[in-house]
Design an enzyme around this catalytic site. Sequence first.
Site, short mmCIF file in Angstrom:
data_model
loop_
_atom_site.label_atom_id
_atom_site.label_comp_id
_atom_site.label_asym_id
_atom_site.label_seq_id
_atom_site.Cartn_x
_atom_site.Cartn_y
_atom_site.Cartn_z
N GLN A 19 0.95 -0.78 0.17
CA GLN A 19 -0.22 -0.22 0.19
C GLN A 19 0.88 1.46 -0.17
OE1 GLN A 19 -3.52 -1.10 -0.14
NE2 GLN A 19 -3.87 -2.22 1.22
N ASP A 43 -10.08 -2.45 -0.96
CA ASP A 43 -9.14 -2.81 0.98
C ASP A 43 -9.45 -1.78 1.07
OD1 ASP A 43 -6.99 -2.19 0.11
OD2 ASP A 43 -6.77 -3.85 -0.71
N GLU A 63 -14.10 0.78 -7.46
CA GLU A 63 -13.65 -0.22 -7.17
C GLU A 63 -15.39 -0.77 -7.49
OE1 GLU A 63 -12.42 -2.46 -5.16
OE2 GLU A 63 -13.62 -4.27 -6.20
N ASP A 94 -17.27 -0.57 -12.84
CA ASP A 94 -15.61 -0.90 -13.76
C ASP A 94 -15.37 0.67 -14.28
OD1 ASP A 94 -14.86 -2.21 -15.64
OD2 ASP A 94 -15.28 -0.63 -16.89
N GLY A 95 -13.77 0.51 -13.12
CA GLY A 95 -13.35 1.44 -13.67
C GLY A 95 -12.85 2.18 -15.15
N ASP A 112 -5.27 -0.05 -8.32
CA ASP A 112 -4.77 -1.11 -6.88
C ASP A 112 -5.56 -2.12 -7.65
OD1 ASP A 112 -4.25 -2.68 -5.88
OD2 ASP A 112 -5.19 -1.47 -4.09
N SER A 114 -5.96 -6.49 -8.90
CA SER A 114 -5.71 -8.06 -9.04
C SER A 114 -4.93 -8.31 -10.07
CB SER A 114 -7.53 -8.62 -8.98
OG SER A 114 -8.36 -8.09 -9.67
N ASP A 115 -4.84 -9.71 -10.58
CA ASP A 115 -4.08 -9.64 -12.20
C ASP A 115 -4.70 -9.86 -12.68
OD1 ASP A 115 -1.78 -10.89 -9.87
OD2 ASP A 115 -2.88 -12.64 -9.38
N TYR A 180 3.16 -12.13 -0.92
CA TYR A 180 3.11 -12.44 -2.55
C TYR A 180 3.67 -13.63 -3.02
CZ TYR A 180 -0.26 -8.31 -2.81
OH TYR A 180 -0.59 -7.56 -2.64
#
Lengths: 234, 234
Positions: A19, A43, A63, A94-95, A112, A114-115, A180
Amino acid sequence: MLALDGIIQLTEEDEFAYQEMMTHVAMFSHPSPRKALVIGGGDGGVLRELSKHSCLERIDICEIDRTVIDISKKFFPSTACGFDDPRVNVHVMDGNAFIKGHSSEYDVIIVDSSDPIGPGEKLFEKPFYENMKAALTGKGIIASQAESIFLHPKIVAGLLKIAKELFPVHGYAYMLVPTYPGGNIGVCLGSLAPKVRKPARFPDENIKKTLKYYTPDIHEASFKLPAFAEEILK
Amino acid sequence: MLALDGIIQLTEEDEFAYQEMMTHVAMFSHPSPRKALVIGGGDGGVLRELSKHSCLERIDICEIDRTVIDISKKFFPSTACGFDDPRVNVHVMDGNAFIKGHSSEYDVIIVDSSDPIGPGEKLFEKPFYENMKAALTGKGIIASQAESIFLHPKIVAGLLKIAKELFPVHGYAYMLVPTYPGGNIGVCLGSLAPKVRKPARFPDENIKKTLKYYTPDIHEASFKLPAFAEEILK
């Protein structure tokens, strides 16, 4: 520990590393950021770090998944506390769609995500970066989750290629995140004007007390990559 | 993959990161090393890296376990090739016992040990460091495997305390090794004179071609630690 689709997203033990570096490398590179946007980041951890910057007047977050926000608020209050800042405005959508509706508005945008599988996939493609560029002010900076150069060199190279094509200033920095895969992850920086390899501003004493990873020294050091990585990204 | 007592020691995928940083941070910090000693390091990887330095006249290695050497030669030839250098002299015995028999002899000593349990335990204690100091020439440098600051902060702090007490110049540098727990590990440096945070010599074109991790830039950057680690080690 928060996992989405079976992949660890954060643990309370080491989330600070991710972060802080996702947020502060971009934020301290900008001489005077007033408006920031987070895409993903449900988060609340990046929000928590952004809220440390008193110069910010507005913090938007987009988000896609309200459940991530709700679960984080319930189970990870020390991360989700970022939502408590009154400057924060939450958009659940949706971003990629959100960003198209904004022009020359944000000083800093942090992705930020996810994969790059499933909902995060579009956030690793050029059209999304073009839209982000259009949403930046003249001296704006983007910072996006860019995977590990050890584990996913092709993804990192792909993102940096996009950043090179669109932004006069660009770079890849990494940070240690032991939980990770491979123990490290990176951030791709694209800037319309400010340098990103050295901070333009420095943490004051109040911010400094809250930082467990970021220092001006590690800001600079995080761009120094192993020889094989320099070769891949050159 | 080589595992000893169930703990991963090396994989061919990323061993270069560890071997290069364990070796070259110390070696390039020394302006004119002629004689080097490896304690442990039976896989031959540190020897392989040392052998790239043409200024070395003699390379001693003291490994306690002949089986490690034999297995490495059989199954990891690209690592164990370090034993092929004619400057290498192999001593199979306890490193702590070996070092007591040597005085003012080595310019660089590299301790490539396993974790501080079982046979490696003594190699993390002060008497061993006192013996190493006595075995160094006047401008000598030691570099020892020092665990991860994220996973084993107490071990790192303990080693650095010893280094501070015995050596006017000291420091902790880290490197990314994805297959190790947490994905990173460190090296503790102690020097009787040369600076260690910046290289005194630089890789020539021939060495450069063989390096996948070490660069003069990453030499310096690897000493820049996350804020929490600076706090633990200050």
